[in-house]
Design a protein around this motif. Structure first.
Motif, PDB file in Angstrom:
ATOM      1  N   ILE A   1      15.342 -89.693  55.251  1.00  0.00           N
ATOM      2  CA  ILE A   1      14.879 -88.314  55.149  1.00  0.00           C
ATOM      3  C   ILE A   1      13.395 -88.266  54.813  1.00  0.00           C
ATOM      4  CG2 ILE A   1      15.034 -86.216  53.750  1.00  0.00           C
ATOM      5  CD1 ILE A   1      18.054 -86.782  53.523  1.00  0.00           C
ATOM      6  N   PHE A   2      12.979 -89.042  53.822  1.00  0.00           N
ATOM      7  CA  PHE A   2      11.585 -88.967  53.392  1.00  0.00           C
ATOM      8  C   PHE A   2      10.635 -89.595  54.406  1.00  0.00           C
ATOM      9  CE2 PHE A   2      13.367 -88.097  49.127  1.00  0.00           C
ATOM     10  CZ  PHE A   2      12.625 -86.965  48.842  1.00  0.00           C
ATOM     11  N   VAL A   3      11.076 -90.612  55.118  1.00  0.00           N
ATOM     12  CA  VAL A   3      10.258 -91.127  56.214  1.00  0.00           C
ATOM     13  C   VAL A   3      10.069 -90.051  57.273  1.00  0.00           C
ATOM     14  CG1 VAL A   3      10.272 -92.707  58.178  1.00  0.00           C
ATOM     15  CG2 VAL A   3      10.747 -93.566  55.899  1.00  0.00           C
ATOM     16  N   THR A   4      11.157 -89.321  57.546  1.00  0.00           N
ATOM     17  CA  THR A   4      11.106 -88.272  58.567  1.00  0.00           C
ATOM     18  C   THR A   4      10.161 -87.153  58.187  1.00  0.00           C
ATOM     19  OG1 THR A   4      13.398 -88.777  59.165  1.00  0.00           O
ATOM     20  CG2 THR A   4      12.496 -86.678  59.922  1.00  0.00           C
ATOM     21  N   ILE A   5      10.245 -86.684  56.942  1.00  0.00           N
ATOM     22  CA  ILE A   5       9.411 -85.541  56.566  1.00  0.00           C
ATOM     23  C   ILE A   5       7.968 -85.947  56.312  1.00  0.00           C
ATOM     24  CG2 ILE A   5      11.384 -84.359  55.537  1.00  0.00           C
ATOM     25  CD1 ILE A   5      10.195 -84.986  52.798  1.00  0.00           C
ATOM     26  N   ALA A   6       7.698 -87.238  56.189  1.00  0.00           N
ATOM     27  CA  ALA A   6       6.310 -87.664  56.019  1.00  0.00           C
ATOM     28  C   ALA A   6       5.478 -87.328  57.253  1.00  0.00           C
ATOM     29  CB  ALA A   6       6.243 -89.166  55.742  1.00  0.00           C
ATOM     30  N   ILE A   7       6.130 -87.323  58.411  1.00  0.00           N
ATOM     31  CA  ILE A   7       5.394 -87.077  59.660  1.00  0.00           C
ATOM     32  C   ILE A   7       4.831 -85.666  59.713  1.00  0.00           C
ATOM     33  CG2 ILE A   7       5.583 -87.025  62.173  1.00  0.00           C
ATOM     34  CD1 ILE A   7       7.751 -89.196  61.912  1.00  0.00           C
ATOM     35  N   PRO A   8       5.658 -84.607  59.529  1.00  0.00           N
ATOM     36  CA  PRO A   8       5.066 -83.263  59.566  1.00  0.00           C
ATOM     37  C   PRO A   8       4.084 -83.010  58.435  1.00  0.00           C
ATOM     38  CG  PRO A   8       7.377 -83.181  58.897  1.00  0.00           C
ATOM     39  CD  PRO A   8       7.122 -84.553  59.432  1.00  0.00           C
ATOM     40  N   PHE A   9       4.289 -83.619  57.267  1.00  0.00           N
ATOM     41  CA  PHE A   9       3.328 -83.436  56.183  1.00  0.00           C
ATOM     42  C   PHE A   9       2.005 -84.113  56.512  1.00  0.00           C
ATOM     43  CE2 PHE A   9       6.884 -82.288  53.288  1.00  0.00           C
ATOM     44  CZ  PHE A   9       6.328 -81.135  52.781  1.00  0.00           C
ATOM     45  N   ALA A  10       2.055 -85.195  57.278  1.00  0.00           N
ATOM     46  CA  ALA A  10       0.820 -85.860  57.667  1.00  0.00           C
ATOM     47  C   ALA A  10       0.066 -85.052  58.718  1.00  0.00           C
ATOM     48  CB  ALA A  10       1.120 -87.254  58.216  1.00  0.00           C
ATOM     49  N   LEU A  11       0.823 -84.385  59.595  1.00  0.00           N
ATOM     50  CA  LEU A  11       0.202 -83.613  60.664  1.00  0.00           C
ATOM     51  C   LEU A  11      -0.210 -82.222  60.210  1.00  0.00           C
ATOM     52  CD1 LEU A  11       2.637 -84.597  63.540  1.00  0.00           C
ATOM     53  CD2 LEU A  11       0.293 -85.403  63.198  1.00  0.00           C
ATOM     54  N   ASP A  12       0.483 -81.688  59.218  1.00  0.00           N
ATOM     55  CA  ASP A  12       0.219 -80.325  58.758  1.00  0.00           C
ATOM     56  C   ASP A  12       0.644 -80.258  57.296  1.00  0.00           C
ATOM     57  OD1 ASP A  12       0.370 -77.543  58.152  1.00  0.00           O
ATOM     58  OD2 ASP A  12       0.584 -77.109  60.292  1.00  0.00           O
TER      59      ASP A  12
ATOM     60  N   ALA B   1       4.024 -79.364  62.202  1.00  0.00           N
ATOM     61  CA  ALA B   1       4.980 -79.179  61.112  1.00  0.00           C
ATOM     62  C   ALA B   1       6.052 -78.146  61.456  1.00  0.00           C
ATOM     63  CB  ALA B   1       4.248 -78.751  59.837  1.00  0.00           C
ATOM     64  N   PHE B   2       5.703 -77.101  62.211  1.00  0.00           N
ATOM     65  CA  PHE B   2       6.699 -76.089  62.536  1.00  0.00           C
ATOM     66  C   PHE B   2       7.819 -76.682  63.382  1.00  0.00           C
ATOM     67  CE2 PHE B   2       8.518 -73.066  65.518  1.00  0.00           C
ATOM     68  CZ  PHE B   2       9.032 -72.125  64.643  1.00  0.00           C
ATOM     69  N   PHE B   3       7.465 -77.380  64.461  1.00  0.00           N
ATOM     70  CA  PHE B   3       8.487 -77.938  65.339  1.00  0.00           C
ATOM     71  C   PHE B   3       9.312 -78.994  64.607  1.00  0.00           C
ATOM     72  CE2 PHE B   3       9.905 -81.127  68.449  1.00  0.00           C
ATOM     73  CZ  PHE B   3      10.700 -80.327  69.249  1.00  0.00           C
ATOM     74  N   ALA B   4       8.635 -79.869  63.857  1.00  0.00           N
ATOM     75  CA  ALA B   4       9.366 -80.910  63.124  1.00  0.00           C
ATOM     76  C   ALA B   4      10.308 -80.295  62.102  1.00  0.00           C
ATOM     77  CB  ALA B   4       8.377 -81.857  62.444  1.00  0.00           C
ATOM     78  N   GLY B   5       9.840 -79.256  61.405  1.00  0.00           N
ATOM     79  CA  GLY B   5      10.676 -78.599  60.410  1.00  0.00           C
ATOM     80  C   GLY B   5      11.880 -77.923  61.034  1.00  0.00           C
ATOM     81  N   ALA B   6      11.659 -77.219  62.155  1.00  0.00           N
ATOM     82  CA  ALA B   6      12.764 -76.548  62.835  1.00  0.00           C
ATOM     83  C   ALA B   6      13.790 -77.554  63.353  1.00  0.00           C
ATOM     84  CB  ALA B   6      12.228 -75.704  63.992  1.00  0.00           C
TER      85      ALA B   6
ATOM     86  N   LEU C   1      21.459 -73.491  67.809  1.00  0.00           N
ATOM     87  CA  LEU C   1      20.535 -72.360  67.884  1.00  0.00           C
ATOM     88  C   LEU C   1      19.131 -72.768  67.439  1.00  0.00           C
ATOM     89  CD1 LEU C   1      20.025 -69.323  68.288  1.00  0.00           C
ATOM     90  CD2 LEU C   1      20.741 -68.975  65.912  1.00  0.00           C
ATOM     91  N   TRP C   2      19.051 -73.504  66.329  1.00  0.00           N
ATOM     92  CA  TRP C   2      17.742 -73.956  65.846  1.00  0.00           C
ATOM     93  C   TRP C   2      17.125 -74.956  66.820  1.00  0.00           C
ATOM     94  CZ3 TRP C   2      14.310 -72.432  62.362  1.00  0.00           C
ATOM     95  CH2 TRP C   2      14.708 -71.492  61.416  1.00  0.00           C
ATOM     96  N   TRP C   3      17.943 -75.805  67.405  1.00  0.00           N
ATOM     97  CA  TRP C   3      17.447 -76.791  68.361  1.00  0.00           C
ATOM     98  C   TRP C   3      16.802 -76.087  69.564  1.00  0.00           C
ATOM     99  CZ3 TRP C   3      18.295 -82.292  68.206  1.00  0.00           C
ATOM    100  CH2 TRP C   3      17.885 -82.959  69.350  1.00  0.00           C
ATOM    101  N   LEU C   4      17.524 -75.118  70.125  1.00  0.00           N
ATOM    102  CA  LEU C   4      17.003 -74.402  71.286  1.00  0.00           C
ATOM    103  C   LEU C   4      15.814 -73.524  70.924  1.00  0.00           C
ATOM    104  CD1 LEU C   4      20.386 -73.362  72.952  1.00  0.00           C
ATOM    105  CD2 LEU C   4      18.875 -75.256  73.601  1.00  0.00           C
ATOM    106  N   ALA C   5      15.895 -72.872  69.748  1.00  0.00           N
ATOM    107  CA  ALA C   5      14.802 -71.997  69.337  1.00  0.00           C
ATOM    108  C   ALA C   5      13.517 -72.783  69.102  1.00  0.00           C
ATOM    109  CB  ALA C   5      15.196 -71.238  68.079  1.00  0.00           C
ATOM    110  N   ALA C   6      13.649 -73.970  68.518  1.00  0.00           N
ATOM    111  CA  ALA C   6      12.450 -74.797  68.259  1.00  0.00           C
ATOM    112  C   ALA C   6      11.747 -75.144  69.565  1.00  0.00           C
ATOM    113  CB  ALA C   6      12.845 -76.065  67.519  1.00  0.00           C
TER     114      ALA C   6
END
Length: 295
Positions: A171-182, A240-245, A283-288
């Motif tokens: 999980i933390f490896v995954t969220i490091a990416i959007p935090f690094a980009l935004d 960060a928006f796309f990664a978060g969604a 729904l979140w997958w398609l909306a993102a």
């Protein structure tokens, strides 16, 4: 409840130490040191929970009202200390839990400590470039090492705890990416942590934990939705928006998969929610993707 009950009692202490965090967090360190010492000999889950909530919630209250960048050198070591205390206490609970305990893992500490700890850490380093991203990487490394170490132990509770720690590392490896980009913080972390809590709730047959996890996932999605989309200059699919969604979508899909695999272990009413949870993830997958391509 206990934390908010004692808040009016300690409010004068928060005010009195507003300009001197050493006094406040030194006091917290003494209390937590006593809880930590007791945890070596007794699995006292209620005391662990009260200590965790008391420390981190009141610490957040103080930080919101009094923290200044000049306090970093004092506050950061205490945050690391408290994090180490409660991660270790979660391990000790899995080792020394009472025979009558419902589950071998204290889900509140296992998932609550990294969730709240990372949120506070991100607030402390918000002015540092990539501060939150590097903090997430550090937590991923810590949980990966703990998970690998616990996998080698024979105690019954450690098998489940090791898997939870390894999941947190991912999980933390995954969220490091959007935090690094935004540097924008999102509610996606809440959703992905909620999926972990739901998994623990299924393994330990805790209906309350599963209900709480579903509520957190829905709440996280609502908060994320009202926070707005990314900027026009954000890279396509690398923001960060796309990664978060996508993390919210994956949390829903993983939760639905865990619930479906549980089968008859879940009540009939809860099994009926599985298609809805799956639909939430889709729904979140398609909306993102739609928002990203349409923007």
């Amino acid at each position: 409840f206990t934390t908010w009950f004692v808040l009016p009692i300690v409010q004068p202490l928060l005010v009195a130490t507003g300009s001197d965090p050493m006094l406040l967090f030194g006091y917290f360190a003494l209390l937590n040191g006593a809880i930590f010492t007791l945890a070596w000999t007794k699995a006292w889950r209620a005391l662990n929970a009260v200590g965790f909530l008391f420390t981190f919630v009141l610490g957040a209250v103080w930080g919101h009202g009094y923290y200044r960048p000049g306090h970093f050198a004092v506050v950061e070591p205490f945050l690391v200390l408290f994090f180490a205390f409660y991660v270790t206490i979660a391990i000790l609970y899995a080792r020394r839990r009472p025979p009558a305990a419902k589950g071998p893992v204290d889900g509140l500490l296992v998932f609550g400590v990294p969730l709240v700890g990372f949120a506070l850490q991100a607030a402390l380093v918000r002015d540092a470039r990539y501060g939150a991203a590097w903090s997430a990487v550090a937590l991923a490394a810590i949980y990966a090492l703990l998970g690998l170490a616990l996998r080698k132990r024979s105690e019954p509770g450690f098998a489940l705890l090791a898997r939870a720690f390894l999941a947190l590392a991912v999980i933390f490896v995954t969220i490091a990416i959007p935090f690094a980009l935004d540097s924008r913080e999102t509610a996606a972390l809440w959703a992905i942590e909620a999926a972990g809590v739901y998994w623990i709730g299924v393994r330990q047959r805790s209906r309350l934990a599963r209900a709480f996890a579903l509520l957190v996932e829905i709440g996280a999605g609502i908060v994320f939705a009202v926070s707005g989309v990314g900027g026009e200059d954000d890279p396509l699919f690398a923001n960060a928006f796309f990664a978060g969604a996508m993390l919210i979508a994956l949390s829903g899909l993983v939760t639905a998969r865990v619930a479906d695999a549980a089968g008859d272990a879940l009540p009939a009413g809860e099994r009926g929610l599985v298609p809805l949870v799956f639909g939430w993830g889709v729904l979140w997958w398609l909306a993102a993707g739609g928002v990203e391509l349409g923007g």
